[in-house]
Design an enzyme around this catalytic site. Structure first.
Site, PDB file in Angstrom:
ATOM      1  N   ASP A   1      -8.631   9.788   9.797  1.00 29.26           N
ATOM      2  CA  ASP A   1      -8.368   8.319   9.402  1.00 29.26           C
ATOM      3  C   ASP A   1      -7.870   7.677  10.697  1.00 29.26           C
ATOM      4  O   ASP A   1      -8.060   6.468  10.819  1.00 29.26           O
ATOM      5  CB  ASP A   1      -7.036   8.481   8.623  1.00 29.26           C
ATOM      6  CG  ASP A   1      -7.352   9.013   7.520  1.00 29.26           C
ATOM      7  OD1 ASP A   1      -6.529   9.225   6.322  1.00 29.26           O
ATOM      8  OD2 ASP A   1      -8.531   8.988   6.937  1.00 29.26           O
TER       9      ASP A   1
ATOM     10  N   GLU B   1     -11.844   2.691   1.654  1.00 30.45           N
ATOM     11  CA  GLU B   1     -11.327   2.656   0.373  1.00 30.45           C
ATOM     12  C   GLU B   1     -10.158   2.422   0.030  1.00 30.45           C
ATOM     13  O   GLU B   1      -9.746   2.060  -1.152  1.00 30.45           O
ATOM     14  CB  GLU B   1     -11.306   4.518   0.327  1.00 30.45           C
ATOM     15  CG  GLU B   1     -10.325   5.042   1.195  1.00 30.45           C
ATOM     16  CD  GLU B   1     -10.233   6.625   0.861  1.00 30.45           C
ATOM     17  OE1 GLU B   1     -10.778   7.179  -0.167  1.00 30.45           O
ATOM     18  OE2 GLU B   1      -9.810   7.256   1.913  1.00 30.45           O
TER      19      GLU B   1
END
Ligand code: F6P
Length: 328
Positions: A132, A227
């Site tokens: 991430d 997302e």
């Protein structure tokens, strides 16, 4: 050697990422080089609680620098959130003679290490391992470079079929609550639109942009969607929304999912992991603790874990501007 550390534990925790094995290898080899024993702890904090340990030497980590995933496995551990669980973990470490540990993981893993140190004074050092790239204190986390290259490769393939059929594709990528993967891979793959949590530009703007793309002669388009995007519609609902409001488009969806977590790490991630492993072990032996090894402007830096877990890294506004210009 400022400290009496004779045996260092190493483990991976949270979502795995490419480069974790390279970091494990570096920690083990640095210990071997400095004549310190190294113990692999399997399955993160859960394995620590269960005493799932294995002594590792320089040869134990042969041929793993190029492997995705983690030979020590990883897990998320509810038991470690309890005092009883942390006490069991501490007892297991003492029984094994482990004097300090290196945790390779993300924010959640670092929070656990910090609490453990506060309760037991146990020396801990963190290495940021997550695709991430959302951890303060480091411009790059292990696995991010590999993940964005995986996404770019996937989008290049999707673009082949999109352009063959004059289609619009919504491609969902990982990143949990941040948009670093979407933004960097989106620019790298030449996506026509990039939807990220840090910017909620609304559905009207998306429609306008798609109309402009069509009017400018683009026969196919790729919209990359993080997302954690905040439009309020998932990629399948976005498909329906566009089909309803812009029937000129033939729309498809591709959710890349966990393939972004795998794959052989890039050279960048392997080198970063190797550098971070050395720094983590040497910092522990210098008597340092509660710190995360990071990289800033190509230099390794140490950040207090308490700082690293405070917030996510900011999105790169300059890159957003580049992305906007590139969609001209
Ligand atoms: O934190 C890494 C990550 O891959 C996120 O990008 C993603 O949202 C999450 O882990 C998926 O978690 P899990 O592996 O538990 O499905």
């Amino acid at each position: 050697m400022a400290s009496e550390i004779k045996k260092i534990g190493v483990f991976t925790s949270g979502g795995d990422s490419p480069g974790m094995n390279a970091a494990i290898r570096s920690v083990v080899r640095t210990c071997a080089y400095l004549k310190i024993e190294c113990v692999g702890i399997y399955r993160g904090y859960q394995g620590m609680i269960e005493g799932d340990f294995k002594t590792l030497d320089a040869r134990s980590v042969n041929n793993i620098i190029n492997k995705g995933g983690t030979i020590l496995k990883s897990a998320r551990c509810e038991d470690f959130r309890t005092k009883e669980g942390r006490q069991k973990a501490y007892d297991q470490l003492i029984k094994e003679g482990i004097d300090a540990f290196v945790v390779i993981g993300g924010n959640g893993s670092f929070s656990g290490a910090l609490l453990f140190n506060e309760e037991y004074g146990f020396p801990v050092m963190g290495i940021p391992g997550t695709i991430d790239n959302d951890i303060l204190g480091s411009s790059y986390t292990l696995g991010f470079d590999t993940a964005i290259n995986t996404v770019v490769d996937a989008i290049d393939k999707i673009r082949d079929t999109a352009s063959s059929h004059n289609r619009l594709f919504f491609v969902e990528v990982m990143g949990r609550d941040v948009g670093h993967i979407a933004l960097n891979a989106g620019v790298g793959a030449g996506a026509e639109e990039i939807l990220i949590p840090e910017q909620n530009l609304g559905l009207e703007r998306l429609l306008e942009s798609l109309k402009r793309s069509k009017a400018s002669g683009k026969s196919s388009s790729i919209v990359i969607v993080a997302e954690g995007d905040k439009t309020g519609k998932n990629v399948f609902e976005l498909k329906e929304y566009v089909e309803e409001h812009l029937p000129i488009y033939d729309v498809r969806v591709s959710v890349l999912g966990h393939m972004q977590r795998g794959g052989s790490p890039t050279c960048f991630d392997r080198v970063l992991a190797s550098r971070m492993g050395v720094k983590a072990v040497e910092s522990l032996l210098e008597g340092k603790s509660n710190l995360m090894v990071g990289i800033r402007d190509t230099k390794l830096v140490l950040t207090p874990l308490a700082e690293a877990i405070k917030a996510h890294t900011e999105i790169d506004e300059e890159l957003i501007r580049v992305s906007d210009i590139m969609t001209t």
